[in-house]
Design a protein around this motif. Structure first.
Motif, mmCIF file in Angstrom:
data_model
loop_
_atom_site.group_PDB
_atom_site.id
_atom_site.type_symbol
_atom_site.label_atom_id
_atom_site.label_comp_id
_atom_site.label_asym_id
_atom_site.label_seq_id
_atom_site.Cartn_x
_atom_site.Cartn_y
_atom_site.Cartn_z
ATOM 1 N N ASN A 21 38.586 35.390 30.848
ATOM 2 C CA ASN A 21 39.560 34.785 32.209
ATOM 3 C C ASN A 21 39.680 36.035 33.006
ATOM 4 N N LEU A 22 40.356 36.993 32.479
ATOM 5 C CA LEU A 22 40.765 38.373 33.385
ATOM 6 C C LEU A 22 39.688 38.744 34.170
ATOM 7 N N ALA A 23 38.442 38.739 33.850
ATOM 8 C CA ALA A 23 37.369 39.170 34.596
ATOM 9 C C ALA A 23 36.986 38.115 35.699
ATOM 10 N N LYS A 24 37.083 36.942 35.285
ATOM 11 C CA LYS A 24 36.824 35.852 36.367
ATOM 12 C C LYS A 24 38.059 35.945 37.424
ATOM 13 N N ILE A 25 39.126 35.878 37.009
ATOM 14 C CA ILE A 25 40.024 36.195 38.118
ATOM 15 C C ILE A 25 40.049 37.305 38.983
ATOM 16 N N SER A 26 39.612 38.404 38.379
ATOM 17 C CA SER A 26 39.288 39.746 39.283
ATOM 18 C C SER A 26 38.186 39.387 40.083
ATOM 19 N N ARG A 27 37.172 38.885 39.655
ATOM 20 C CA ARG A 27 36.023 38.874 40.360
ATOM 21 C C ARG A 27 36.382 37.790 41.546
ATOM 22 N N GLU A 28 37.080 36.716 41.338
ATOM 23 C CA GLU A 28 37.405 35.675 42.490
ATOM 24 C C GLU A 28 38.194 36.605 43.391
ATOM 25 N N ALA A 29 39.196 37.380 43.189
ATOM 26 C CA ALA A 29 39.986 38.189 44.018
ATOM 27 C C ALA A 29 39.197 38.895 44.865
ATOM 28 N N LEU A 30 38.363 39.748 44.143
ATOM 29 C CA LEU A 30 37.370 40.638 44.872
ATOM 30 C C LEU A 30 36.497 40.155 45.993
ATOM 31 N N TYR A 70 46.455 38.335 27.101
ATOM 32 C CA TYR A 70 47.560 37.423 27.216
ATOM 33 C C TYR A 70 47.869 36.768 28.447
ATOM 34 N N GLU A 71 46.942 36.872 29.430
ATOM 35 C CA GLU A 71 47.613 36.539 30.912
ATOM 36 C C GLU A 71 47.360 34.944 30.872
ATOM 37 N N LYS A 72 46.694 34.192 29.863
ATOM 38 C CA LYS A 72 46.807 32.854 29.964
ATOM 39 C C LYS A 72 47.915 32.259 28.997
ATOM 40 N N GLN A 73 48.193 31.130 28.933
ATOM 41 C CA GLN A 73 49.144 30.759 28.214
ATOM 42 C C GLN A 73 48.841 30.721 26.871
ATOM 43 N N GLN A 74 47.637 30.543 26.572
ATOM 44 C CA GLN A 74 46.968 30.562 25.144
ATOM 45 C C GLN A 74 46.313 32.068 24.972
ATOM 46 N N PRO A 75 46.885 32.941 24.097
ATOM 47 C CA PRO A 75 46.303 34.390 24.144
ATOM 48 C C PRO A 75 44.576 34.219 23.678
ATOM 49 N N TYR A 76 43.767 34.893 23.878
ATOM 50 C CA TYR A 76 42.431 34.934 23.532
ATOM 51 C C TYR A 76 41.851 36.264 23.275
#
Length: 238
Positions: free
Chosen positions: A212-221, A163-169
């Motif tokens: 999406n959450l894995a993408k965000i985490s990878r970018e942060a790392l 649910y971290e995006k505006q649209q849940p997935y």
């Protein structure tokens, strides 16, 4: 004579009260049915509250708390059934306490009730939730055990919602668990384990490229890794 009169009046009052209670119960049962038919959740809550006052029952309280939870009224749910851990609590009661406390960011208290649910009927979904919360509370050994159990009991068709995006997935449960393994690995040692954590994030994205959450985490790392490399280069120059 006076005593007999008082006794008769008292019996009459009790009879009238019982009749009134019966009529009220019938009224609110009909009201509950109608509100349910109309999809009026607040009306259902009102009817259930009145029925519980007229004729209290544990099952009715549990149901009322569950309705509050489903409507996002987490504090009201807990005010209805409390937060204590009791061996006699129904599964519904424990689930409401666990989810309401989690949603109120009372992670450690929520975990106590998740543990009860897990002991009664362990499954991969519960194990995932518990591992996620244990990482937050720094119980890394416990998180690892939950992840291992979930990995061993997850099938390819299982999904998990995010649910971290505006649209849940939804994403593959195996991708979600691989992401969680990466998060755990990074939390264990944020300096030495960054490459291994990145590898696990990439594995999660191989399973589901749209996670999406894995993408965000990878970018942060990757950003952290690049920043450390710059700092190391600057120190060498200095």
């Amino acid at each position: 004579m006076k005593t007999i009169t008082i006794a008769i009046l008292m019996l009459f009052s009790v009879s009238m009260f019982a009749q009134t209670n019966t009529e009220l119960k019938k009224h609110f049962e009909a009201y509950y049915t109608q509100m349910k038919k109309q999809g009026d959740k607040q009306g259902v809550i009102n009817a259930m509250t009145h029925l519980n006052v007229i004729e209290p029952s544990v099952a009715r309280k549990d149901t009322l708390a569950y309705i509050y939870l489903s409507e996002g009224q987490h504090m009201q749910a807990l005010n209805t059934i409390g937060v204590e851990k009791n061996a006699t609590d129904s599964d519904m009661n424990v689930e409401v306490k666990a989810l309401a406390l989690k949603n109120l960011n009372q992670t450690e208290m929520a975990l106590e009730h998740f543990e009860v649910l897990y002991q009664r009927a362990p499954n991969a979904y519960l194990a995932y939730e518990m591992a996620d919360m244990k990482i937050q509370t720094n119980d890394l050994a416990g998180a690892r055990l939950n992840i291992d159990y979930a990995m061993a009991n997850t099938t390819d068709d299982m999904k998990r919602a995010f649910y971290e995006k505006q649209q849940p997935y939804e994403t593959s449960m195996k991708a979600a668990l691989t992401y969680l393994k990466g998060l755990l690995k990074f939390t264990e040692n944020k300096t030495a384990n960054i490459d291994e954590a990145l590898k696990l994030m990439n594995e999660a994205l191989t399973i589901d490229p749209n996670f999406n959450l894995a993408k965000i985490s990878r970018e942060a790392l990757e950003a952290q890794k690049a920043q450390r490399a710059q700092q190391a280069a600057a120190q060498k120059k200095g």
